[in-house]
Scaffold this motif. Sequence first.
Motif, PDB file in Angstrom:
ATOM      1  N   THR A  90       0.787  -1.105   0.026  1.00 32.59           N
ATOM      2  CA  THR A  90      -0.087  -0.075   0.224  1.00 32.59           C
ATOM      3  C   THR A  90       0.885   1.261  -0.099  1.00 32.59           C
ATOM      4  OG1 THR A  90      -1.871  -1.210   1.256  1.00 32.59           O
ATOM      5  CG2 THR A  90      -1.783   1.474   1.403  1.00 32.59           C
ATOM      6  N   ALA A 107       1.229   3.954  -3.032  1.00 28.37           N
ATOM      7  CA  ALA A 107       1.072   5.551  -2.937  1.00 28.37           C
ATOM      8  C   ALA A 107       2.048   6.199  -3.038  1.00 28.37           C
ATOM      9  CB  ALA A 107       0.579   5.552  -1.324  1.00 28.37           C
ATOM     10  N   LYS A 151       2.699   6.806  -6.841  1.00 29.52           N
ATOM     11  CA  LYS A 151       1.588   7.693  -7.391  1.00 29.52           C
ATOM     12  C   LYS A 151       2.223   9.417  -7.157  1.00 29.52           C
ATOM     13  CE  LYS A 151      -3.244   9.192  -7.106  1.00 29.52           C
ATOM     14  NZ  LYS A 151      -4.447   8.723  -6.826  1.00 29.52           N
ATOM     15  N   VAL A 152       2.673   9.522  -5.775  1.00 28.49           N
ATOM     16  CA  VAL A 152       2.849  10.758  -5.512  1.00 28.49           C
ATOM     17  C   VAL A 152       4.465  11.284  -6.222  1.00 28.49           C
ATOM     18  CG1 VAL A 152       3.922  12.257  -3.326  1.00 28.49           C
ATOM     19  CG2 VAL A 152       2.055  10.571  -3.222  1.00 28.49           C
ATOM     20  N   GLN A 189       3.521  12.355  -9.629  1.00 25.79           N
ATOM     21  CA  GLN A 189       2.962  13.716  -9.610  1.00 25.79           C
ATOM     22  C   GLN A 189       3.889  14.759  -9.360  1.00 25.79           C
ATOM     23  OE1 GLN A 189      -0.371  12.857  -6.887  1.00 25.79           O
ATOM     24  NE2 GLN A 189      -1.525  12.186  -8.511  1.00 25.79           N
ATOM     25  N   GLU A 191       2.567  13.654   2.302  1.00 29.48           N
ATOM     26  CA  GLU A 191       1.647  13.445   1.317  1.00 29.48           C
ATOM     27  C   GLU A 191       1.507  11.817   0.965  1.00 29.48           C
ATOM     28  OE1 GLU A 191       1.890  16.750  -2.101  1.00 29.48           O
ATOM     29  OE2 GLU A 191       4.069  15.923  -1.540  1.00 29.48           O
ATOM     30  N   ILE A 192       2.442  11.228   0.974  1.00 29.15           N
ATOM     31  CA  ILE A 192       2.708   9.659   0.758  1.00 29.15           C
ATOM     32  C   ILE A 192       1.698   9.037   1.773  1.00 29.15           C
ATOM     33  CG2 ILE A 192       4.331   7.798   0.733  1.00 29.15           C
ATOM     34  CD1 ILE A 192       6.339   9.651  -0.497  1.00 29.15           C
ATOM     35  N   ASP A 224      -0.722  10.220   3.600  1.00 25.53           N
ATOM     36  CA  ASP A 224      -2.066  10.538   3.268  1.00 25.53           C
ATOM     37  C   ASP A 224      -2.679   9.674   2.114  1.00 25.53           C
ATOM     38  OD1 ASP A 224      -1.844  12.316   5.223  1.00 25.53           O
ATOM     39  OD2 ASP A 224      -1.751  14.098   3.930  1.00 25.53           O
ATOM     40  N   GLU A 225      -1.755   9.654   1.191  1.00 22.16           N
ATOM     41  CA  GLU A 225      -2.421   8.846  -0.137  1.00 22.16           C
ATOM     42  C   GLU A 225      -2.472   7.225   0.239  1.00 22.16           C
ATOM     43  OE1 GLU A 225      -3.558   8.003  -3.732  1.00 22.16           O
ATOM     44  OE2 GLU A 225      -3.000  10.180  -3.140  1.00 22.16           O
TER      45      GLU A 225
END
Length: 206
Positions: free
Chosen positions: A13, A17, A20-21, A24, A34-35, A37-38
Amino acid sequence: MTAKEKDQQIEVTILNAARKVFVQKGYDGARMQEIADEAGINKALLHYYFRNKEKLFLAIFVEALESFIPKIGEILQDNSSLFEKIEKITEVYINMLKLNPYVPMFILHELQNHPEFFIDILQNKGGIRPMKVMEQLQKEVNEGKIRPVDFRQVFVSVISMCIFPFAAKPLLLGMLFNNDEAAWDIFLEERKKFIPQLIKESLKVK
């Protein structure tokens, strides 16, 4: 679910995440919060599994390379022609970079600090042995099919032409593509054919 299975699930997981971060925001722009949270976890738990951003990125980076490098090793050793190999390597390389656009900048950063890490992955784990391709190239030269050339120049040129658009994407996308991602994707697909053709034309006997 066992404790080990739960740990593995949380790691997957987190890695999904983080990937993806990083795609971006890039390596420098990504933040551990941020990671977390994602991934839907708190930051303390994230740090329990990965102490810092570099270790987390390294895990993703190694995962990407270990799925990609063996393919290059297989192409170098197969029975296809010299130019077929260049076509295959170009396609595999660009496909990998499209899925992992953060890889080039991390490579450039880490090559300065840990070159032995890449040598281990490329040669020991990936089976990157260019001798067969070098012999193919020399055979083509001896038969007068291509002009004399240093294999290292060809190898570095192919890899560089694959990597540069991804390393310079923020500049190129704005300057040449008006920030049109669809046009950028078309350009990358065209590049899979353009690079091998450019190399082939450059090696022709004049």
